[in-house]
Scaffold this active site. Structure first.
Site, mmCIF file in Angstrom:
data_model
loop_
_atom_site.group_PDB
_atom_site.id
_atom_site.type_symbol
_atom_site.label_atom_id
_atom_site.label_comp_id
_atom_site.label_asym_id
_atom_site.label_seq_id
_atom_site.Cartn_x
_atom_site.Cartn_y
_atom_site.Cartn_z
ATOM 1 N N CYS A 333 16.450 -1.659 50.275
ATOM 2 C CA CYS A 333 16.765 -2.356 48.910
ATOM 3 C C CYS A 333 15.671 -2.399 48.118
ATOM 4 O O CYS A 333 15.712 -1.375 47.307
ATOM 5 C CB CYS A 333 17.214 -3.704 49.628
ATOM 6 N N HIS A 443 20.790 -3.884 54.423
ATOM 7 C CA HIS A 443 19.841 -4.779 55.177
ATOM 8 C C HIS A 443 20.430 -4.558 56.784
ATOM 9 O O HIS A 443 21.598 -4.482 56.755
ATOM 10 C CB HIS A 443 19.713 -6.055 54.820
#
Length: 506
Positions: A333, A443
């Site tokens: 991310c 994630h």
């Protein structure tokens, strides 16, 4: 008919509220009840995306898992995500409302009371029992006005309260007595018992103190929970996790995670910590990074500030040194965005800077947008070279939480393609690599144990080490075992008959 409820509050943050609430959810589920967790307001950088694309705190996700139900934002209607020391992103019912200072949010809180009440009522109508978790301490007298998460929430739900104190830090008797003394008479009447948590030693030595404590606070001690190591995600244990995860001399694979000032979603790496022969350590200073087998740049709530931290602290120089030596560099991310050549912030989503130079290890550019991406995804590994040898065709699942869109240029090889977003087929690139530099927005990618074991085994092969057994439990199965152990721990050390009496208003 509305559910019965019980509320777990604490003398301070890290007293153990989250895990005790999770354990209660598990026990009530085991006993045949339909149970759900609830926390009106959670302040955390560790968040999760529900099946309908809403964002919520992971503590209530853990508690929902313990209760055997799907997480929903009704369980955590307000999520506060600090972006700087003075500003917080306010997420309401799973969607970003805006950024506020502490003073601005305090003024805004009265408008949220009905929202909290409505979320709780919807949850209550669908369950037999609600386990409510407080935040911090109910004795923060400066925050009593407009409180929505401790005694204010107990009043909304008309909930009996159990207060948890942490004996491991010392001063548990003083903290429990002090907490009770700072409550109003109406608030004291809600407290039906206390729990002493994280005890080490001989319980007989503690018993005289328990008797004196009960005489002072006029409510019973419902149990003393021994200090026990359980591998369960716990927001309150973040600091302990950073301290405890040191390199193990016996570990054959060393994975170093850069401890960013605004690190988010550290639970992305729990699965790695459970693989035999792997050491996962959080590195605060560039001088301590050493020569790991893999470096991970984690997610961040303020990617630009954390990128500048990497540059100023000397981490950038060390990352480039390790890159040249052939170390695997993996970005998740915000860490993924940092690996590119540039990050632009035209709308000042994160900072007053228009753009900042990236680490330059992936030929891509990220531009921050006004709208946050929050979605669950399924993806396929599409590469079979280098550190990904043997992994092509593997399916992975996870979720995305980010503000940016990323453009890819030459020498960026796609290795991860999303084929499903919130249940709809939609192919797109979500991970690129440049040799041993890889990144993704997903994630939870390491929760996919086939992928993670394959990655670790490729690291092992590079060092001439024997592969670890691929026949491991799924991470979900492992967590289920941990929830059962937590329930056993509470059953064996708490007066559950008394707790059921409290729940039933007796």
């Amino acid at each position: 008919m509305k559910a019965k409820c019980i509320m777990i509050q604490g003398t301070a943050s890290s007293a153990g509220k989250s895990l005790i609430a999770a354990g209660m959810c598990r026990i009530f589920r085991q006993d045949g009840y339909k149970v759900a967790p609830f926390k009106s307001q959670n302040m955390a950088l560790n968040s999760f995306i529900t099946k309908d694309g809403k964002e919520m705190g992971r503590a209530q996700v853990v508690q929902a898992e313990a209760a055997g139900i799907e997480p929903s934002v009704e369980m955590n209607p307000i999520l506060l995500k600090p972006t700087t020391d003075k500003k917080t992103q306010v997420v309401i019912n799973g969607e970003v409302y805006g950024n506020m200072s502490a003073a601005e949010y305090h003024e805004f809180k009265p408008q949220l009371k009905e929202l909290v009440r409505n979320a709780y009522d919807r949850l209550s109508e669908k369950n037999d029992i609600i386990v409510i978790e407080g935040a911090g301490s109910p004795a923060e007298i400066n925050l009593r006005e407009n409180d929505l998460v401790n005694m204010g929430m107990a009043e909304i739900a008309d909930a009996p309260v159990i207060i948890v104190g942490d004996i491991d830090k010392g001063g548990v008797f003083a903290s429990l007595v002090g907490t009770m003394m700072l409550l109003t008479e109406n608030e004291k009447a809600r407290v039906k018992g206390v729990i002493i948590n994280k005890f080490r030693g001989d319980i007989k030595v503690l018993e005289p103190g328990i008797m004196m404590l009960e005489d002072i606070i006029k409510v019973p001690v419902l149990g003393v929970i021994p200090y026990t190591k359980l591998n369960i995600e716990d927001e309150d244990s973040l600091a302990e996790r950073f301290i405890q995860n040191r390199a193990e001399k016996s570990a054959e694979i060393d994975i170093a995670i850069i401890k960013l000032p605004h690190i988010s979603n550290f639970t992305d790496f729990n699965a790695l910590e459970n693989i035999k022969g792997v050491s996962v350590r959080y590195v605060e200073h560039a001088s301590n990074i050493g020569n790991p087998d893999m470096v991970i740049l984690p997610g961040s709530k303020n990617t630009i500030e954390d990128l500048l931290f990497i540059r100023k602290s000397g981490f950038e120089k060390e990352i480039h040194r390790l890159y040249r030596s052939g170390t695997v560099i993996y970005g998740i991310c915000g860490g993924y965005q940092m690996l590119g050549t540039e990050i632009e912030d035209p709308y000042h989503v994160e900072s007053n800077m228009e753009k900042v130079k990236g680490l330059g290890l992936l030929n891509m550019k990220t531009t921050f947008q006004k709208k946050k991406v929050t979605t669950r995804v399924k993806a396929s590994i599409t590469d079979n070279e280098g550190i990904l040898e043997g992994l092509k065709g593997m399916m992975v699942e996870g979720y995305e939480i980010h503000m940016g869109t990323t453009e890819y240029f030459e020498n960026c090889a796609s290795y991860l393609t999303i084929y499903s977003i919130l249940g709809q087929n939609q192919e797109k690139v979500d991970g690129v690599r440049n040799g041993d530099v890889l990144g993704t927005y997903i994630h939870g990618i390491f929760d996919n144990m086939d992928f993670t074991i394959g990655l670790v085994n490729n690291l092992r092969k590079r060092k001439g080490l024997k592969e670890v057994d691929g026949a491991v439990k799924s991470f979900k199965e492992f967590k289920e075992e941990q929830y059962d152990k937590l329930a056993d721990l509470l059953r064996n050390n708490l007066d559950m008959d008394k707790i059921y009496s409290i729940l039933n208003g007796v």
